[in-house]
Design an enzyme around this catalytic site. Structure first.
Site, PDB file in Angstrom:
ATOM      1  CB  ALA A  62      21.228   2.189  63.035  1.00 28.83           C
ATOM      2  N   GLY A 101      20.707  -2.735  65.172  1.00 30.07           N
ATOM      3  CA  GLY A 101      22.040  -2.337  65.271  1.00 30.07           C
ATOM      4  C   GLY A 101      22.580  -3.100  67.137  1.00 30.07           C
ATOM      5  CD  GLU A 104      22.447  -5.225  62.727  1.00 29.29           C
ATOM      6  OE1 GLU A 104      22.235  -4.127  62.678  1.00 29.29           O
ATOM      7  OE2 GLU A 104      22.170  -5.480  60.995  1.00 29.29           O
ATOM      8  CD  GLU A 124      17.032  -4.493  62.176  1.00 32.67           C
ATOM      9  OE1 GLU A 124      16.544  -4.948  62.329  1.00 32.67           O
ATOM     10  OE2 GLU A 124      18.886  -3.509  62.376  1.00 32.67           O
TER      11      GLU A 124
HETATM   12  N1  3HC Z   1      16.657   5.758  66.564  1.00 33.58           N
HETATM   13  C1  3HC Z   1      16.260   6.954  67.481  1.00 33.58           C
HETATM   14  N2  3HC Z   1      15.510   7.258  68.139  1.00 33.58           N
HETATM   15  C2  3HC Z   1      15.106   6.776  69.049  1.00 33.58           C
HETATM   16  C3  3HC Z   1      15.056   5.346  69.185  1.00 33.58           C
HETATM   17  C4  3HC Z   1      16.292   4.534  67.860  1.00 33.58           C
HETATM   18  N3  3HC Z   1      16.305   3.428  67.780  1.00 33.58           N
HETATM   19  N4  3HC Z   1      14.481   4.098  69.633  1.00 33.58           N
HETATM   20  C5  3HC Z   1      14.012   5.357  70.703  1.00 33.58           C
HETATM   21  N5  3HC Z   1      14.028   6.160  70.245  1.00 33.58           N
HETATM   22  C6  3HC Z   1      13.743   7.823  70.577  1.00 33.58           C
HETATM   23  C7  3HC Z   1      12.334   7.541  71.097  1.00 33.58           C
HETATM   24  O1  3HC Z   1      11.976   8.375  69.339  1.00 33.58           O
HETATM   25  C8  3HC Z   1      11.959   8.953  72.243  1.00 33.58           C
HETATM   26  O2  3HC Z   1      12.464   9.835  71.715  1.00 33.58           O
HETATM   27  P1  3HC Z   1      11.497  11.198  72.770  1.00 33.58           P
HETATM   28  O3  3HC Z   1      11.913  10.108  73.498  1.00 33.58           O
HETATM   29  O4  3HC Z   1      12.196  12.416  72.337  1.00 33.58           O
HETATM   30  O5  3HC Z   1      10.308  11.358  71.956  1.00 33.58           O
HETATM   31  C9  3HC Z   1      12.714   8.066  73.184  1.00 33.58           C
HETATM   32  O6  3HC Z   1      13.639   6.803  72.500  1.00 33.58           O
HETATM   33  C10 3HC Z   1      12.646   6.703  73.936  1.00 33.58           C
HETATM   34  O7  3HC Z   1      11.225   6.360  73.300  1.00 33.58           O
HETATM   35  P2  3HC Z   1      10.548   5.414  73.120  1.00 33.58           P
HETATM   36  O8  3HC Z   1       9.265   6.230  73.723  1.00 33.58           O
HETATM   37  O9  3HC Z   1       9.776   4.498  72.600  1.00 33.58           O
HETATM   38  O10 3HC Z   1      10.539   4.825  74.899  1.00 33.58           O
HETATM   39  P3  3HC Z   1       9.693   3.036  74.681  1.00 33.58           P
HETATM   40  O11 3HC Z   1      10.960   2.642  76.703  1.00 33.58           O
HETATM   41  O12 3HC Z   1       8.528   2.603  75.568  1.00 33.58           O
HETATM   42  O13 3HC Z   1      10.274   1.980  74.425  1.00 33.58           O
HETATM   43  C11 3HC Z   1      12.311   0.943  73.040  1.00 33.58           C
HETATM   44  C12 3HC Z   1      12.108   1.744  73.913  1.00 33.58           C
HETATM   45  C13 3HC Z   1      11.195   0.140  72.616  1.00 33.58           C
HETATM   46  C14 3HC Z   1      13.638   0.723  72.588  1.00 33.58           C
HETATM   47  C15 3HC Z   1      11.769   1.748  71.349  1.00 33.58           C
HETATM   48  O14 3HC Z   1      11.969   2.761  71.394  1.00 33.58           O
HETATM   49  C16 3HC Z   1      11.828   0.721  70.490  1.00 33.58           C
HETATM   50  O15 3HC Z   1      11.717  -0.111  69.688  1.00 33.58           O
HETATM   51  N6  3HC Z   1      12.446   1.838  69.275  1.00 33.58           N
HETATM   52  C17 3HC Z   1      13.339   0.734  67.972  1.00 33.58           C
HETATM   53  C18 3HC Z   1      14.275  -0.009  67.757  1.00 33.58           C
HETATM   54  C19 3HC Z   1      14.622  -0.091  66.185  1.00 33.58           C
HETATM   55  O16 3HC Z   1      13.459   0.233  65.529  1.00 33.58           O
HETATM   56  N7  3HC Z   1      16.092  -0.169  66.451  1.00 33.58           N
HETATM   57  C20 3HC Z   1      16.186  -0.728  64.950  1.00 33.58           C
HETATM   58  C21 3HC Z   1      16.543   0.427  64.079  1.00 33.58           C
HETATM   59  S1  3HC Z   1      17.027   0.072  62.722  1.00 33.58           S
HETATM   60  C22 3HC Z   1      18.286  -0.172  62.823  1.00 33.58           C
HETATM   61  O17 3HC Z   1      18.728  -0.013  63.639  1.00 33.58           O
HETATM   62  C23 3HC Z   1      19.527  -0.604  61.819  1.00 33.58           C
HETATM   63  C24 3HC Z   1      20.564  -1.434  61.752  1.00 33.58           C
HETATM   64  O18 3HC Z   1      20.601  -3.005  61.193  1.00 33.58           O
HETATM   65  C25 3HC Z   1      21.252  -0.691  60.627  1.00 33.58           C
END
Ligand code: 3HC
Length: 693
Positions: A62, A101, A104, A124
């Site tokens: 998400a 997500g 998912e 998450e």
């Molecule tokens: N939402 C919004 N922005 C995100 C994002 C997300 N899920 N994941 C990454 N970004 C953004 C970062 O803020 C960053 O932005 P910026 O360049 O403007 O600073 C850009 O994407 C690149 O991210 P990274 O610098 O972290 O890039 P990496 O290549 O090092 O890592 C990644 C990539 C492994 C995908 C890492 O970004 C990550 O772990 N992201 C989060 C994943 C996460 O927690 N997902 C779960 C979200 S909650 C969810 O899905 C709820 C659902 O169950 C309903």
């Protein structure tokens, strides 16, 4: 469509997601995907659909930045419902990370093919959340609750090979993942509608439930009843006790509650703050780092040795320099002993230990730094010593080499003035133990080139650190705020609190250690020496040192450490000494409640943080938070000191500081102008824009 490209290969429709940087499922992508599913689902010419993606992520989950804002349709659960109920088979072609997500969405598809380098996770929990779009209901149905629960509890992704073993994916493609997904899509279309994950029950056996309940019990004990872990247990248990739609609704309700929880808000703040630090105001993306192939570290003490290990651990050859053979032998022995400890613990193989040790070359004399691309000085903390070293380095180091000092407090421009190349001189402030602690303050004085700053930041990341740019000023950011807390501890002890009460307030807040135990661990003599050098006093801390109670290393400090104990016991002699000092200072000792101790420790730190922002020593409040999280073990779920201040309310902080300043007659406790201004405007630190150092 902006975020999805649609193509046709015969009867197969391919929807390719292209929503940089990581294909997060923001509103635009959700809307585009919903339209694709509706259109191709009803197109008689289409037999099956492949959802593919470009970039390093299949879907990173998400869009975290949307959390806490009013939701805009289509919501993710509704989109996934549409995918699962699509009359045509939908197959996910997963070329990169499928997280949150993103996983998912793949679970709502009727088939999943991963590339060999793909990975899969439900992270998450790292944001204080649980999966909120069916993950807790579909993943256990597909792979069993006893396999799914640990994945969701740790948040760690698994590689494609493991996903195949678990049955999370139908196939792992050696070559073109989209071609493999198309083949599966054709096969599914030929076979007729496959069973959606929602209807799978084969893995939900009594044995699976028993194994899951055992894991849940263990998690309850170790997670200290953290709300996210408890919600996860409740949601996953639903796969055994509730029909799918009710389980889904229960999961969503838990997820929505957690999104509003201050812990998750703090962890989301940290997620973005840790990424924001890479953007240094005033330095454009066109400034590129210089190449670093070789390093030199001057000084083989605890810090120097630890810094050399950072290079070796990152595979960068490093020369460790001392003046005398005995010093370099000691330094190398210390490094070897630390590696040996890792081998004994099983966290490092003997081969890797040998490889790393071979990358560290001991040497005598500064001439050995001649071929280094970066030189880090970690010598004695005295300006004269540093200037002498930098003066000599100026004649030895190759042109363009980064010359960095690991000083904790000293003025970088004065050090740089010993050279004729101030554009290459900056601070790289590591934290002890340097090979462990993640924080690196990159000190950017006037006169240093942007290229040197960018090089130090890139190098920091290569060393596995969290580099944060800070301005030049006494103690930079972290230690300057730590000093505010140390002064607050002293004030509290004199006013009536006891060391164990002060520490308990901070550990109750979530720190691993209180200020007194921390001083005992680091050695009370360190602060004592530094105070003496600066003509400062702290009655209690000084008296403890004068008694020779330097902390753990001498068996007693603020606390007693009988027989080498690691955690201290109350010391009646120290408590009597504190009472005597209170009396001498005319303080009316009184008792303090834990909350009051906490605010007296933390409010002055935030106040100092506000001054640091006013002076431009830190560019963003979030940078200060990242510093405290990675260098001083501030609990991540509290978001860092500036985020914590916002959560308390700056008007409340102003009132508390004013009251403290009046009670103590201490003008340094008066609220900083920035703090007053933000409070008066009803704003928080989060409303500030980044400034240039
Ligand atoms: N939402 C919004 N922005 C995100 C994002 C997300 N899920 N994941 C990454 N970004 C953004 C970062 O803020 C960053 O932005 P910026 O360049 O403007 O600073 C850009 O994407 C690149 O991210 P990274 O610098 O972290 O890039 P990496 O290549 O090092 O890592 C990644 C990539 C492994 C995908 C890492 O970004 C990550 O772990 N992201 C989060 C994943 C996460 O927690 N997902 C779960 C979200 S909650 C969810 O899905 C709820 C659902 O169950 C309903």
């Amino acid at each position: 469509m902006e975020t999805v490209r649609l193509a046709r290969h015969g009867e197969i429709a391919i929807a390719t997601i292209d929503n940089p940087p990581v294909n997060a499922l923001g509103q635009a992508l959700r809307a585009d995907l919903a339209r694709v599913i509706a259109d191709v689902g009803s197109d008689p010419a289409v037999a099956a659909i492949v959802i593919a993606a470009v970039g390093r992520a299949f879907i990173a989950g998400a869009d975290i930045s949307e959390f806490g804002k009013p939701p805009v349709a289509p919501l993710l659960p509704d989109l996934l419902d549409a995918i699962e109920n699509c009359p045509k088979p939908v197959v996910a072609a997963i070329q990169g990370v499928a997280l949150g997500g993103g996983l998912e969405l793949a679970l709502a598809c009727h088939g999943r093919v991963g590339s060999a380098s793909a990975s899969f996770g439900q992270p998450e929990i790292k944001l204080g959340l649980i999966p909120g779009a069916g993950g807790t209901q579909r993943l256990p149905r597909l792979i069993g609750a006893a396999q799914a629960f640990p994945m969701m509890l740790s948040g760690e992704p698994i590689p494609a090979s493991r996903a195949l073993q678990l049955g999370l994916v139908d196939d792992v493609a050696d070559g073109d993942v989209v071609a493999a997904a198309m083949a599966l899509a054709r096969a599914l279309a030929a076979r007729g509608a496959p069973e959606p994950v929602r209807d799978m029950t084969a893995r939900l056996t009594a044995a699976d439930r028993e194994a899951f309940e055992a894991q849940a019990l263990a998690a309850t004990k170790t997670s200290g009843e953290m709300p996210d872990a408890m919600a996860l247990i409740e949601a996953v248990r639903g796969v055994f006790t509730l029909p799918f739609t009710e389980g889904l609704a229960a999961e969503r309700a838990l997820f929505v509650k957690l999104v509003a929880d201050p812990r998750s808000r703090a962890l989301r703040h940290v997620f973005f703050a840790e990424r924001e630090i890479a953007r240094v105001p005033g330095i454009g993306a066109d400034v590129k780092p210089r190449a670093i192939a070789k390093a030199a570290v001057i000084g083989a003490g605890t810090m120097g040795g630890g810094i050399a290990m950072c290079f070796a651990n990152a595979g960068i050859p490093v020369t460790l320099i001392e003046q005398e053979q005995a010093q370099i032998d000691n330094g190398m022995n210390r490094v070897a002993a630390i590696y040996e400890m890792s081998v004994t613990r099983g966290s490092l193989s003997p081969e890797k230990r040998d490889e790393r040790l071979a990358l560290i070359t001991p040497a005598l004399g500064l001439d050995a730094a001649a071929d280094a691309d970066v030189v880090i000085e970690a010598a004695f903390e005295e300006m004269g010593v540093k200037q002498q070293i930098f003066g000599a380095l100026d004649a030895i180091a190759k042109p363009g080499a980064i010359l960095a000092s690991n000083t904790s407090y000293l003025d970088i421009p004065t050090i740089a003035a010993a050279t004729k190349r101030p554009q290459d001189v900056l601070g790289m402030h590591f934290f002890s133990p340097a090979n462990v602690m993640k924080l690196l303050e990159v000190v950017r004085p006037d006169g240093v080139s942007d290229e040197a700053v960018v090089t130090a930041m890139a190098l920091g990341r290569r060393l596995g650190k969290v580099p944060v740019v800070v301005g030049n000023g006494f103690g930079f950011v972290g230690n300057r705020m730590l000093e505010a807390r140390t002064r607050a501890t002293e004030r509290l002890l004199v006013a009536g609190a006891l060391p164990h009460e002060v520490d308990a307030a901070l550990t109750g807040f979530g720190f691993k250690m209180g200020p007194c135990a921390m001083a005992d661990l680091a050695g009370n003599d360190i602060g004592w020496r530094s105070r003496k050098a600066r003509g400062k006093t702290a009655a209690v801390a000084d008296a403890i040192c004068e008694a020779g109670w330097f902390g753990q290393k001498t068996g007693r400090g603020y606390f007693l450490y009988p027989d080498g104990a690691r955690s201290g016991l109350r010391d009646p002699e120290v408590e009597a000494l504190i009472a005597r000092i209170s009396e001498e200072q005319g303080a009316n000792r009184r008792s303090f409640k834990s909350d009051e101790i906490l605010s007296r420790l933390l409010d002055p730190m935030v106040n100092e943080g506000a001054r640091i922002l006013e002076e431009g020593i830190a560019v963003r409040p979030g940078d200060i938070d990242v510093i405290w999280l990675n260098g001083y073990n501030w609990p991540a779920w509290r978001g860092g000191p500036m985020h914590w201040a916002d959560s308390v309310g700056l008007d409340i902080l102003v009132a508390r500081l004013e009251a403290q300043a009046a009670e103590m007659g201490d003008a340094t406790l008066e609220p900083a102008p920035l703090l007053r201004r933000l409070a008066a405007e009803g704003k928080g630190f989060a409303d500030l824009k980044a400034t240039t150092i």
